[in-house]
Design a protein around this motif. Structure first.
Motif, PDB file in Angstrom:
ATOM      1  N   TYR A 290       0.838  -1.191   0.000  1.00  0.00           N
ATOM      2  CA  TYR A 290       0.000   0.000   0.000  1.00  0.00           C
ATOM      3  C   TYR A 290       0.879   1.250   0.000  1.00  0.00           C
ATOM      4  CZ  TYR A 290      -3.399  -3.379   1.858  1.00  0.00           C
ATOM      5  OH  TYR A 290      -4.195  -4.462   2.060  1.00  0.00           O
ATOM      6  N   CYS A 294      -1.997   0.637  -4.829  1.00  0.00           N
ATOM      7  CA  CYS A 294      -1.987  -0.637  -4.109  1.00  0.00           C
ATOM      8  C   CYS A 294      -1.559  -1.721  -5.094  1.00  0.00           C
ATOM      9  CB  CYS A 294      -3.377  -0.953  -3.557  1.00  0.00           C
ATOM     10  SG  CYS A 294      -3.505  -2.548  -2.733  1.00  0.00           S
ATOM     11  N   CYS A 412      -9.596  -1.148   0.364  1.00  0.00           N
ATOM     12  CA  CYS A 412      -9.732  -2.576   0.653  1.00  0.00           C
ATOM     13  C   CYS A 412     -10.488  -3.312  -0.449  1.00  0.00           C
ATOM     14  CB  CYS A 412     -10.434  -2.762   1.990  1.00  0.00           C
ATOM     15  SG  CYS A 412      -9.532  -2.087   3.400  1.00  0.00           S
ATOM     16  N   ARG A 416      -9.258  -6.366  -2.855  1.00  0.00           N
ATOM     17  CA  ARG A 416      -9.975  -7.640  -3.031  1.00  0.00           C
ATOM     18  C   ARG A 416     -10.145  -7.968  -4.517  1.00  0.00           C
ATOM     19  NH1 ARG A 416     -15.632 -10.201  -0.696  1.00  0.00           N
ATOM     20  NH2 ARG A 416     -15.771 -11.782  -2.333  1.00  0.00           N
ATOM     21  N   GLN A 449      -9.282  -4.528   6.056  1.00  0.00           N
ATOM     22  CA  GLN A 449      -8.826  -5.320   4.915  1.00  0.00           C
ATOM     23  C   GLN A 449      -9.078  -6.803   5.149  1.00  0.00           C
ATOM     24  OE1 GLN A 449      -6.849  -4.228   1.596  1.00  0.00           O
ATOM     25  NE2 GLN A 449      -8.464  -5.774   1.657  1.00  0.00           N
TER      26      GLN A 449
END
Length: 562
Positions: A290, A294, A412, A416, A449
């Motif tokens: 990060y 990211c 987050c 994903r 996260q």
């Protein structure tokens, strides 16, 4: 950079690392025997936005920030009675029209046409397109290229060239990890590709010499570290892999005390996905990093593996001239930490990133608010340059705390998305991820996260993983040799573990809402911007009618009066 230093009567090798990122420059000094961080100094770097979609930084300011960080860190080391005299050293969218013109030259307008050579899609993200734009639009650069006076490189090559003398004999080079992100580099033969240079119409003579990630490139020409060898160079994500001590394939079944992020004990089973031909046992590491953006990296060993789900194939590292090259799959998200900076600087929501985190913690929920930070379009897994950032799901109840929480959620959710793509390419779900980067200092974000991913998130106690990786490469270089990369010599790392706390139903519901917001962000830019970047007044239809009718009335009045 590496040095033998005297401290408290003992002789310990120190290694220094320049960590030059989008948001800041840092210079850090580590103990090569213990990996202990002894001193650092950080300077924030300005970003300029001269026109919509344009993002610029001043190369001279970056160079000056490097010198400042070196000087300040050396002063701090002197205060610690450390003798340093023997140190041996180691998001811009204006190119979218260029991408579209280049796509016209490719059969079927296939943006993945060069994937087998470069590992990359044709995108504004990569250097070749930016260089093509400069050659087309900046007359001074165009002329200098014609006369053979122009040199091109990524930020690492600019710093090495400048620090080793610049115009007075500076070394023009880069390493394989940075070269692999230019879209001019053949990742299989590890050199500039003549066909790619021809396609982009870029003279190969202006490109830096490509070298390994760990060797002596040249000597510092001025400043506090004059005469010190520069001996290590890695891209940010690659440096994080090295900092996690992930060097060899075929060790995934081992207990990896050194910090390789994801461990898959699956014997000799192979990936069965189309285009992926490597052993699961060769997957050493999976790292979420990060920073401004990211990034998710998975070490795939000594053969490049190609994704079918929007991930990049890149060079992970090459730790010496005669050492083998290692490859990685990478998921790239453009905006992560930059979103927090945007809330601070553009919306004046807070004075520091910590205040943004406190605002989010006050509510613990976005209450339906979603942010898609597609400021530079969407990168992996979509690669959609027409997307733009949106905030949706607002009500009169929404306040700045909910927006702050939605910003952290956006980071987050993007993580994903690229983890899901990695899982599809691997053919099996991964059981945990390891994280590093500046944003990992926020434990609330790390818990969020874990909740969004549905798997544990593991954070090492050493936060400066990328800088450590660059220092390790420098210290291990031939001719320096103060840092051993042998498994038995690597320092053990302690971790903090974050377990998911929310139900799978809630996780699915929140993620589905995010995916809906992502779809709404796409296709936002449907027309090309004006050539000069300014808005045409006639783009406003009512205003256009007003101006035209006023002109007609003025002409009519003059005709009647005359």
């Amino acid at each position: 950079m590496a040095a033998k230093v005297a401290q408290a009567g003992s002789m310990d090798p120190l290694v220094g690392s320049i960590d030059q990122g989008t948001s800041s420059t840092r210079f850090l000094v580590f103990n090569a025997k213990t990996s202990e961080l002894l001193s650092l100094h950080q300077v924030e770097i300005k970003q300029n936005f001269p026109k919509e979609g344009w993002v610029e930084q001043d190369a001279i300011e970056i160079l000056q920030s490097v010198y400042e960080c070196m000087e300040k860190t050396c002063e701090k080391l002197n205060q610690l009675n450390i003798d340093i005299h023997n140190i041996k050293v180691w998001l811009d969218l204006r190119t979218q029209s260029t991408v579209e013109k280049l796509l016209e030259k490719i059969p079927g307008h296939n943006k993945y046409f060069f994937k087998n050579t470069t590992g990359l899609p044709l995108s504004t993200y990569f250097s070749a397109v930016k260089l093509r734009w400069l050659l087309d639009n900046v007359e001074e650069i165009k002329q200098a290229a014609k006369e053979g006076r122009a040199l091109f490189g990524t930020i690492d090559s600019w710093l090495i060239w400048s620090l080793t003398g610049g115009k007075d004999g500076g070394v023009h080079c880069t390493d394989v990890t940075n070269a692999s992100r230019t879209m001019l580099f053949n990742i299989k033969v590890l050199n500039w590709d003549a066909e790619l240079c021809k396609f982009f119409d870029i003279p190969v003579e202006m490109l830096p010499k490509v070298r390994s990630s760990s060797e002596i490139y040249g000597l510092m020409s001025s400043g506090a570290l004059t005469g010190v060898p520069i001996s290590g160079c890695l891209g940010d994500q690659s440096a994080a892999l090295v900092g996690q001590n992930c060097f060899k394939d075929g060790q995934a079944k081992n207990t990896v005390y050194t910090g390789c992020p994801v461990h898959l004990n699956v014997g000799q089973e192979k990936f069965n996905q189309p285009g992926l031909q490597f052993d699961l046992e060769s997957v050493l590491s999976l790292v979420f990093r990060y920073g401004t953006g990211c990034f998710l990296l998975c070490n795939t060993g000594q053969k490049p593996a190609f994704s079918e789900h929007g991930l990049l194939t890149t060079v992970a590292y090459k730790m010496g001239r005669d050492e083998p090259v290692y490859y990685a799959l990478e998921g790239s998200v453009a905006i992560a930490g930059a979103l927090i900076r945007w809330l601070r600087d553009n919306l004046d929501m807070a004075q520091t990133p910590d205040e943004i985190e406190k605002l989010a913690a006050e509510v613990g929920s976005s209450h339906g608010c979603c942010i898609v930070p597609a400021f530079s379009g969407l990168y992996a897994p979509y690669w959609d340059p027409t997307a733009r950032g949106i905030i949706c799901g607002l009500t009169q109840f929404t306040n700045k705390s909910h927006i702050a929480f939605a910003a952290l959620e956006a980071v987050c959710f993007q993580a994903r998305e690229i983890l899901d793509a990695m899982n599809k390419d691997c053919g099996m779900p991964l059981s945990q991820v390891q994280v590093d980067g500046g944003m990992t200092n926020n434990n609330d974000l790390m818990q969020l996260q874990a909740d969004i991913l549905g798997i544990p998130v593991v954070k090492p106690s050493m936060h400066e993983i990328s800088a450590l990786g660059a220092a390790m490469a420098a210290g291990a270089a031939e001719g320096v040799g103060v840092w051993s990369l042998k498994p038995e010599d690597l320092t053990a790392v302690t971790y903090e573990r974050f377990e998911p706390r929310i139900s799978s139903e809630e996780r699915t519901r929140r993620y589905a809402k995010w995916k809906k917001a992502v779809q709404k962000s796409m296709g936002w830019m449907t027309t090309d911007p004006q050539k000069d970047g300014e808005t045409n007044i006639y783009c406003s239809l009512p205003l256009g009618f007003y101006i035209m009718s006023s002109l007609i009335m003025l002409i009519g009045a003059r005709y009647i009066a005359g």
